[in-house]
Design an enzyme around this catalytic site. Structure first.
Site, PDB file in Angstrom:
ATOM      1  CE1 TYR A 156     -54.779 -31.221  37.452  1.00 49.29           C
ATOM      2  CE2 TYR A 156     -52.757 -32.465  37.781  1.00 49.29           C
ATOM      3  CZ  TYR A 156     -54.065 -32.214  38.112  1.00 49.29           C
ATOM      4  OH  TYR A 156     -54.658 -32.953  39.096  1.00 49.29           O
ATOM      5  CE  LYS A 206     -69.767 -24.318  37.281  1.00 46.30           C
ATOM      6  NZ  LYS A 206     -70.867 -24.833  38.122  1.00 46.30           N
ATOM      7  CG  ASP A 238     -72.188 -27.895  39.247  1.00 43.52           C
ATOM      8  OD1 ASP A 238     -72.314 -28.335  38.078  1.00 43.52           O
ATOM      9  OD2 ASP A 238     -72.627 -26.779  39.579  1.00 43.52           O
ATOM     10  CG  ASP A 262     -56.809 -35.149  40.253  1.00 46.63           C
ATOM     11  OD1 ASP A 262     -56.414 -36.315  40.434  1.00 46.63           O
ATOM     12  OD2 ASP A 262     -56.608 -34.228  41.067  1.00 46.63           O
ATOM     13  CG  ASP A 266     -59.007 -39.122  44.259  1.00 45.85           C
ATOM     14  OD1 ASP A 266     -58.395 -39.679  43.321  1.00 45.85           O
ATOM     15  OD2 ASP A 266     -58.440 -38.699  45.284  1.00 45.85           O
TER      16      ASP A 266
HETATM   17  C1  IPM Z   1     -53.507 -38.587  39.954  1.00 48.51           C
HETATM   18  C2  IPM Z   1     -52.770 -37.797  41.009  1.00 48.51           C
HETATM   19  C3  IPM Z   1     -51.854 -36.795  40.332  1.00 48.51           C
HETATM   20  C4  IPM Z   1     -52.706 -35.865  39.497  1.00 48.51           C
HETATM   21  C5  IPM Z   1     -50.937 -36.000  41.275  1.00 48.51           C
HETATM   22  C6  IPM Z   1     -50.082 -36.908  42.129  1.00 48.51           C
HETATM   23  C7  IPM Z   1     -50.102 -35.000  40.539  1.00 48.51           C
HETATM   24  O1  IPM Z   1     -53.663 -37.183  41.872  1.00 48.51           O
HETATM   25  O2  IPM Z   1     -52.842 -39.238  39.127  1.00 48.51           O
HETATM   26  O3  IPM Z   1     -54.746 -38.580  39.958  1.00 48.51           O
HETATM   27  O4  IPM Z   1     -53.269 -34.899  40.009  1.00 48.51           O
HETATM   28  O5  IPM Z   1     -52.828 -36.103  38.296  1.00 48.51           O
HETATM   29 MG    MG Z   2     -55.682 -37.774  41.562  1.00 48.71          MG
END
Ligand code: IPM
Ligand code: MG
Length: 367
Positions: A156, A206, A238, A262, A266
């Site tokens: 990032y 990784k 992975d 990140d 999710d």
């Molecule tokens: C998160 C989001 C952010 C990230 C985006 C919106 C930049 O996906 O907080 O997980 O990637 O960190």
């Molecule tokens: Mg995210």
């Protein structure tokens, strides 16, 4: 308790008047932050605290008003607050790839500016929500994970980054860069958390491909030797993505670099039944904590008043616990959320019909 403490480690300091910067952001952000504020107001009545709120624009709404997703003034206001509560940023309106600024840039600048290098993302499954997850119920039993995502380094932020033309071709570059101290501080924090939990750290990397991951693994191994009471396991990212849904109960504290964290969080949100359920806390060394739900701005449902406010409300609870050391207050919010879910209160993402406001009312009435 389902949404109880991820840990009792105190990262905060003693404060008497709590100054909270609010950054509702874009999309459903203002809707969910508004409800979390109502929960905090109820807490301040009940426990006799004084919370002062300071609201600022950030993300796309700040681009529209000031031409910048995060102004210097807003960052300064956040730094002078005791904690920051953020909704979400982004939306199709600001998605032009050629745009100079993007809502997400503001979020990254905020994280970097506050120095919050560790993003704690607890993942727990309420027994009443087991059916909301596509996973088999037996896989979800005893899931209590906390992902510690490195937040101010890696892909990032690495340099160089950008687009150019080389040898007649258009080229894009992102750099995965880590200094040893950046890796060490976040893994040390993961070990601190694990020490008061189930004493297991899963370090995800990784290392079979990436140099940065080999440094990560080397440092994790060193820290593991300094903390022999905590079990350390290394897994490749992975494999980790697979284990997270095949054997989630085997994980306790998971620590990983920014981008891997990140993606994996999710994925982990599927365990909890909905992304709308999950809170997060971003912490640095003693400074201002940043609290935000892990979900995005959900432009598809923005303005309809149907978003799930629980991720943000639980983020506010994490703020009370980690930045303000108000354990009883945090626990009462978590208990109220748990009771509301247990009594069948559901927003649309959980298959129900409650509005954002109604869900918050159900929680507030249980406080
Ligand atoms: C998160 C989001 C952010 C990230 C985006 C919106 C930049 O996906 O907080 O997980 O990637 O960190
Ligand atoms: Mg995210």
């Amino acid at each position: 308790m389902v949404y109880g403490p991820s840990s009792e480690v105190n990262f905060g300091r003693l404060i008497l008047d709590y100054k909270i910067a609010l950054l509702p952001g874009d999309g459903i952000g203002p809707e969910v932050v508004g409800e979390a504020v109502r929960v905090l107001e109820k807490i301040s009545d009940k426990f006799r605290h004084s919370f002062a709120f300071l609201e600022r624009l950030m993300g796309g709404s700040a681009i529209d008003k000031y031409g910048s997703s995060l102004t210097d003034e807003t960052l300064a206001d956040c730094k002078s607050a005791d904690a920051v509560l953020l909704g979400a940023v982004g939306g199709p309106k600001w998605d032009d790839p050629a745009a100079k600024d993007r809502p997400e840039r503001g979020l990254l600048a905020l994280r970097k500016g506050l120095g919050v290098f560790a993003n704690l993302r607890p993942v727990k499954v309420h027994p009443a929500l087991i059916d909301s997850s596509p996973l088999k119920p037996e896989k979800l039993k005893d899931v209590d994970i906390i992902v510690v995502r490195e937040l101010t380094g890696g892909l990032y932020f690495g340099w160089p980054k950008g687009r150019d033309f080389k040898d007649g071709r258009e080229r894009a570059v992102d750099t995965l860069e880590y200094y040893d101290y950046e890796v060490r501080r976040v893994i040390e924090l993961a070990f601190k958390l694990a020490a008061v939990r189930r004493k297991k750290v899963t370090s995800v990397d990784k290392a079979n491909v990436l140099e940065s991951s080999r440094l990560w693994r080397q440092i994790a191994t060193e820290i593991g030797k300094e903390n022999r009471d905590v079990e350390l396991e290394h897994i490749l990212v992975d494999t980790a993505s697979m284990k997270l849904i095949t054997a989630p109960a085997s994980m306790d504290v998971v620590v990983t670099e920014n981008m891997f964290g990140d993606i994996l969080t999710d994925e982990a949100s599927v365990l909890a039944g909905s992304m709308g359920m999950l809170p997060s806390a971003s912490l640095g060394e003693g400074g201002v904590g940043l609290y935000e739900p892990i979900h995005g701005s959900a432009p598809d449902i923005a303005g309809q008043g149907i978003a799930n406010p629980i991720g943000t409300i639980l983020s506010a609870a994490m703020m009370l616990r980690h930045s303000f050391y108000l354990k009883a207050e945090a626990a009462s919010i978590e208990k109220a959320v748990e009771d509301a879910i247990g009594s069948g209160c559901r927003t649309k993402d959980l298959g129900g019909r409650l509005t954002t406001r109604q869900m918050a009312d159900e929680i507030i009435s249980r406080l």
